[in-house]
Scaffold this active site. Structure first.
Site, PDB file in Angstrom:
ATOM      1  N   GLU A 175       0.795  -1.230   0.000  1.00 42.63           N
ATOM      2  CA  GLU A 175       0.000   0.000   0.000  1.00 42.63           C
ATOM      3  C   GLU A 175       0.824   1.276   0.000  1.00 42.63           C
ATOM      4  OE1 GLU A 175      -3.860  -0.892   2.631  1.00 42.63           O
ATOM      5  OE2 GLU A 175      -2.067  -1.952   3.256  1.00 42.63           O
ATOM      6  N   ASP A 190      -2.267  -4.533   3.929  1.00 40.66           N
ATOM      7  CA  ASP A 190      -2.322  -4.737   5.379  1.00 40.66           C
ATOM      8  C   ASP A 190      -3.171  -5.957   5.745  1.00 40.66           C
ATOM      9  OD1 ASP A 190      -0.686  -2.611   5.817  1.00 40.66           O
ATOM     10  OD2 ASP A 190      -2.242  -1.236   6.482  1.00 40.66           O
TER      11      ASP A 190
END
Length: 749
Positions: A9, A83
């Site tokens: 990310e 995540d």
């Protein structure tokens, strides 16, 4: 050419990971968070067709998506390392659906093709050990977890998109309602009501100062009368008891000494980290999570290079990896000794509903001592890292042992008790302060014998008043939300940020106080939508989302069960909005200067204002605040245009603003009627707020004059020394009183 593509990310995380995978047939890329979401200006949910979400590419993410698609075409395998939580799973799912097909929604055939080349990996720590372990055990995207996130997103969109416009019609545009944020606001408002309705009750305590044969005085408190608990209601009752006690012998009835153990707390989870960082470091929940994210994703640590310093920081599990426990136990044995090491590892019990796949928040290596890496961290990063390091170390150590002594003393029908303790073995406390709980301090009692007669030195009566429950702080509100099962680790910081940014709540001395707007919004929403903003309902909905993730219930069914009664409440509220809007108007005796009819107080985008009660026949309005300014002398005309100035409330406190705004934008600090006490200063005292929201009082000539007070000044001279003003003080014993800063004279208010 690399055969493998790893997508994460953030660039920081990619930089840290590249140290372990870069150049080994891997190319790294970043999604920069979510790439798809519901549209900003539409509901984006097809309610009639089973709540199908209509995802669109987030504004500004088109180039990112194009780049990811281009890279994906050049490799054989793709690893999605977003995540390890529901949000990360949803991001991975959206990326997977985009990089392998242009068909939306994807077909079953395209899904099967992707499963062969796209893998999901979960990095719980950005270290060589954590990365290699995850890469050796790649999996598939957890569609149940995606569905749980999707259900939450749709629920929040339905509430926000349907209820917020209702608020706009009743109050003004720009307001928001949220499925969880409104419940948090409700808790704060209900606590404020408790405080407002609280009636303090007087009571007294009696402490005896005694002395035995060894001549060392100690104190004992009256705990029972005639074998029963009691309540001394006033001073007269206290005097009667004291008079009787002065004629009574004090005899030691019993002396009991026993060991008491104080155990360490479990390792941090998201909520407890936020609570401790708030209490000990003064961090907001948002700041704590921002810094924890930096520590997790990796920082440059000297020769080590980019290194992840803590495990993933969004977790509700207290589980620790076996290798982490092994490392910390070895460190304890080598650095503090075996006396501090339990015979077996300490396994902490998770609370109900915790996701045990995650670990607790811990440092990635106990050998990476805070002081050793301090030069590479900012001050705030170091403080948070040290807090996590100490908590992780302490959680696997033996308890502290205290020797606790209790002395019961009989004085006829009156029983007094003295308690004391002495630290016998420090246990985990050798690490240093690891919790904000009040720590035990040695309080040794002198040696006395049973049946020994003691000498009464004095009796100390003390007046007390019962106190209302305290206002919430960020830390205590998070604790309450967690205890009631409202929200999840990833949502607490966002909830608090929203209610603060919307001006529903403001912080004063770290306490959360609802504004008039917050109270009004809460009152409207609770009365019109009693079910969805009920505390137990919100908690039950979290349980339903967990069931979706575990495959126990279908996500569409959860949305159907929610939407049917919600739509009825919404229709009912819409039908009553005109009546409700009228009820929110407050009548006044101020006449309209245009038609003579009384004016009413209404809500507008910039707060309350005065409007003619004959609207729409008479459209006269005027700012609210002209009456309030009369309490601050003298009335203030604008020195730039001559128009009257009114009291307004801004981010840093109350101030005066010209009523001719926006033509005249003049503002000035509010005069409290007290001149600055500094020599040769022509300024006056005014109320201000720090960046963290704490109120203080300073000179209007700041920054030329830096005189400031935390205590509220009172425009009354000191009766003893003649000082120009007093400051407001409060204590449990004295209540509210004034104090002179010059001679420390205390004055009853």
């Amino acid at each position: 050419m690399a055969d493998n593509l790893l997508i994460v990310e953030s660039p920081t995380k990619a930089k840290t990971i590249s140290k372990f995978l870069g150049g080994n047939g891997f190319q790294l890329a970043c999604s920069m968070g979510h790439i798809k979401d519901l549209p900003e200006k539409q509901l984006g949910v097809d309610i009639e067709k089973g709540f199908v979400p209509q995802y669109v590419t987030i504004k500004g993410k088109g180039k990112v998506l194009t780049q990811l698609k281009s890279l994906a075409k050049k490799v054989k395998k793709i690893y999605l390392a977003c995540d390890p939580d529901r949000e990360g799973e949803a991001i991975a799912w959206h990326i997977a659906n985009e990089i392998k097909t242009d068909t939306w929604p994807p077909t079953e055939a395209s899904r099967n093709r992707r499963e062969k080349s796209i893998f999901r990996v979960l990095f719980y720590e950005i270290t060589e050990r954590g990365i290699k372990s995850a890469m050796h055990n790649p999996g598939k995207i957890d569609l149940r977890k995606v569905e749980a996130q999707q259900a939450r997103r749709i629920l929040d969109r339905l509430v926000g998109y349907k209820v917020s416009p209702f608020l706009w019609k009743v109050l003004h545009r720009g307001l928001s309602a949220g499925r969880v944020q409104t419940v948090a606001l409700r808790l704060i408002c209900e606590r404020e009501e408790e405080i407002a309705n609280f009636k303090p009750e007087e009571y007294w305590s009696i402490t005896a100062e005694l002395q035995g044969e060894n001549k060392i005085p100690f104190e004992a408190e009256l705990i029972k009368i005639a074998g029963k608990k009691f309540k001394i209601r006033n001073e007269n009752e206290s005097k009667e008891i004291i008079e009787e006690l002065t004629k009574t012998d004090f005899i030691v009835e019993s002396v009991e000494t026993k060991e008491r153990k104080r155990y360490p707390h479990p390792p941090f989870i998201t909520s407890t980290l936020q609570q401790e960082a708030s209490k000990r470091l003064g961090f907001s929940a948002k700041k704590t999570m921002q810094i924890a994210q930096q520590l997790y994703e990796g920082l440059e640590i000297g020769e080590e290079g980019a290194t992840g310093l803590i495990t993933y920081m969004r977790t509700d599990s207290v589980r620790l990896a076996p290798e982490a426990i092994s490392e910390v136990r070895k460190y304890i044995a080598e650095n503090t000794g075996n006396d501090y090491l339990p015979a077996q590892p300490i396994i902490y019990k998770a609370r109900k509903g915790a996701q045990e796949g995650h670990e607790a928040i811990r440092v990635t290596s106990i050998k990476r001592l805070p002081e050793k890496i301090k030069p590479y961290l900012t001050a705030d990063q170091f403080r948070l890292y040290e807090l996590i390091w100490k908590r992780f170390l302490a959680c696997q150590m033996n308890p502290a042992i205290y020797e606790q002594t209790t002395i019961d003393i009989q004085a006829q029908k009156y029983l007094f008790r003295a308690t004391g303790s002495a630290l016998k073995f420090p246990g985990f406390l050798v690490v240093g302060s690891v919790t904000s709980d009040e720590e035990d301090k040695d309080k040794k009692l002198p040696k006395v014998k049973e049946r020994e007669q003691l000498i009464l030195l004095t009796l100390i009566p003390k007046q007390h008043f019962t106190e209302p429950p305290p206002r919430y702080m960020e830390a205590t509100l998070i604790k309450e939300l967690e205890a009631k099962g409202i929200g999840r680790p990833s949502t607490y910081a966002g909830i608090l940020s929203t209610i603060l940014n919307r001006d529903y709540v403001f912080p004063e001395n770290s306490r959360l106080i609802p504004t008039d707007l917050g109270k009004t919004v809460n009152k409207i929403l609770i009365s019109r939508f009693p079910r969805i903003f009920e505390i137990s309902f919100t908690a039950d909905m979290e349980t339903e989302l967990d069931k979706i993730e575990r495959g126990k219930i279908e996500w569409v069914q959860v949305l159907r069960d929610f939407y049917s009664p919600f739509s009825k409440d919404l229709a009912s509220a819409e039908a009553e909005k005109a009546e409700l809007k009228e009820k929110l108007q407050t009548p006044t005796n101020i006449p309209c200067e245009k038609c003579g009819k009384p004016m009413v107080i209404k809500w507008g985008r910039f707060g309350k204002f005065l409007a003619c009660s004959e609207f729409p026949q008479c459209k006269n309005t005027k700012p609210l605040g002209e009456e309030e300014i009369k309490s601050y002398q003298p009335p203030t005309p604008c020195e730039k245009c001559g128009s009257p100035m009114i009291v307004k409330e801004g981010k840093f406190g109350k101030f005066l603003a010209c009523t001719n705004y926006p033509k005249c934008k003049n503002t000035k600090p509010l005069n409290l009627g007290i001149n600055c006490p500094e020599d040769k200063c022509s300024g006056y005292l005014t109320m201000r707020r720090t960046k963290k929201g704490r109120i203080f009082y300073g000179c209007s000539n700041y920054p030329q004059c830096k005189f400031a007070l935390w205590d509220k000044p009172i425009a009354e001279p000191c009766p003893k020394c003649g000082a120009k003003f007093l400051v407001e003080k409060k204590s449990k014993e004295k209540g509210l009183y004034g104090k002179c800063l010059n001679c420390e004279e205390e004055v009853e208010l």
